[in-house]
Scaffold this motif. Structure first.
Motif, short mmCIF file in Angstrom:
data_model
loop_
_atom_site.label_atom_id
_atom_site.label_comp_id
_atom_site.label_asym_id
_atom_site.label_seq_id
_atom_site.Cartn_x
_atom_site.Cartn_y
_atom_site.Cartn_z
N SER A 1 0.84 -1.21 0.00
CA SER A 1 0.00 0.00 0.00
C SER A 1 0.87 1.25 0.00
CB SER A 1 -0.93 -0.01 1.22
OG SER A 1 -0.20 -0.26 2.41
N GLY B 1 -1.18 4.20 -0.70
CA GLY B 1 -2.50 4.11 -0.12
C GLY B 1 -3.55 3.59 -1.08
N GLN C 1 -3.40 4.22 5.73
CA GLN C 1 -3.24 3.66 4.39
C GLN C 1 -4.24 4.22 3.37
OE1 GLN C 1 -2.06 -0.81 4.43
NE2 GLN C 1 -2.96 -0.44 6.44
#
Length: 278
Positions: free
Chosen positions: A156, A159, A179
């Motif tokens: 991630s 994000g 995230q």
């Protein structure tokens, strides 16, 4: 807190079922150990000493809401079979704590592994949050000279725009808020160099990622001599793996082994054996 306790209990039950399916017996652990503490096969032999062909022990870092026994059920024994000392741990209350807190736990675990094995550096292989969070350790907590390879599986890194990250974040999962695409944490992490000198970076992602949205947010920027970005379907167009089970993909395993076995990141010209010969 009640909701977090309930989630933990449900995951413990799921872990017991998962361990049964993967052939790991919960009764094999010491009586004092929780089912949450059982490592995957091949991991956490604290007497293991790296050899000259595999000088860095491998630290496996879970994704959010994951348990090490399930997350690494396939990759951990594969790494062990290939000669690596392998270590895994659960962190951050099922990986829900804020990223900086979990990165500090990783720092401490790496020090324990280095102390036990005598290795100057470790390799890190992480899934989802576990592929991104170690970058915080590298960039802000002194990990740059302790990590040789950082391999992120569907990480991630920038994000996700998945809307489910918001309600989860405001209930039981502060790391889910960290995230989200555009979070303060990710702005800080990605400001300046995304791949600071020290480790070599390999990112392996899939076009079918249903959690890190868009899948391209996993990719990093940096000099080719220390970064390789891999999209599974670029070399294996029929690879069906999505986010959650990516660590169990035999094609992913080949990319991980390629990255760990050579100087620098994974070879961008590497051609893995595809599933079904596709």
């Amino acid at each position: 807190m009640r909701l977090r306790t309930k989630v933990r209990a449900l995951l413990a039950a799921a872990a017991t079922a998962a361990l049964t399916l993967t052939g790991v017996s919960a009764t094999a652990a010491p009586a004092s150990a929780s089912v949450l503490d059982i490592p995957p096969k091949g991991a956490n032999d604290w007497s293991c000493k790296p050899d000259s062909a595999h000088p860095e022990p491998v630290v496996l870092v879970n994704g959010t809401f994951k348990l090490m026994a399930e997350n690494w059920a396939k990759l951990s024994p594969k790494l062990k079979e290939n000669g690596y000392c392998v270590f895994a741990f659960n962190y951050g209350h099922l990986e829900t704590d804020p990223i900086p807190q979990s990165a500090a736990e990783l720092r401490d675990f790496v020090e324990a592994v280095r102390g036990a094995t005598g290795a100057a550096k470790v390799d890190i292989v992480g899934h989802s949050q576990g592929g991104m969070m170690p970058r915080y350790y590298v960039k802000f907590l002194g990990g740059a000279d302790k990590v040789d390879d950082l391999v992120g599986i569907v990480p991630s890194n920038h994000g996700t725009k998945n809307p489910l990250a918001i309600p989860a974040g405001y209930t039981v999962c502060p790391s889910c808020l960290d995230q989200r695409a555009g979070s303060d944490l990710l702005k800080k992490l990605n400001d300046g160099e995304e791949t600071p000198a020290g480790p070599d970076y390999t990112v392996v992602t899939t076009r079918y990622d249903e959690v890190v949205i868009p899948y391209t947010s996993a990719l990093l920027t940096g000099p080719a001599e220390r970064l390789t970005n891999v999209v599974l379907q670029d070399t294996c167009p029929l690879d069906p793996f999505m986010h959650d089970q990516a660590t169990k993909d035999p094609v992913v395993h080949q990319w991980v082994l390629n990255a760990l076995a050579r100087k620098g990141p994974a070879d961008p010209g590497f051609r893995p054996r595809c599933l079904g010969g596709a």
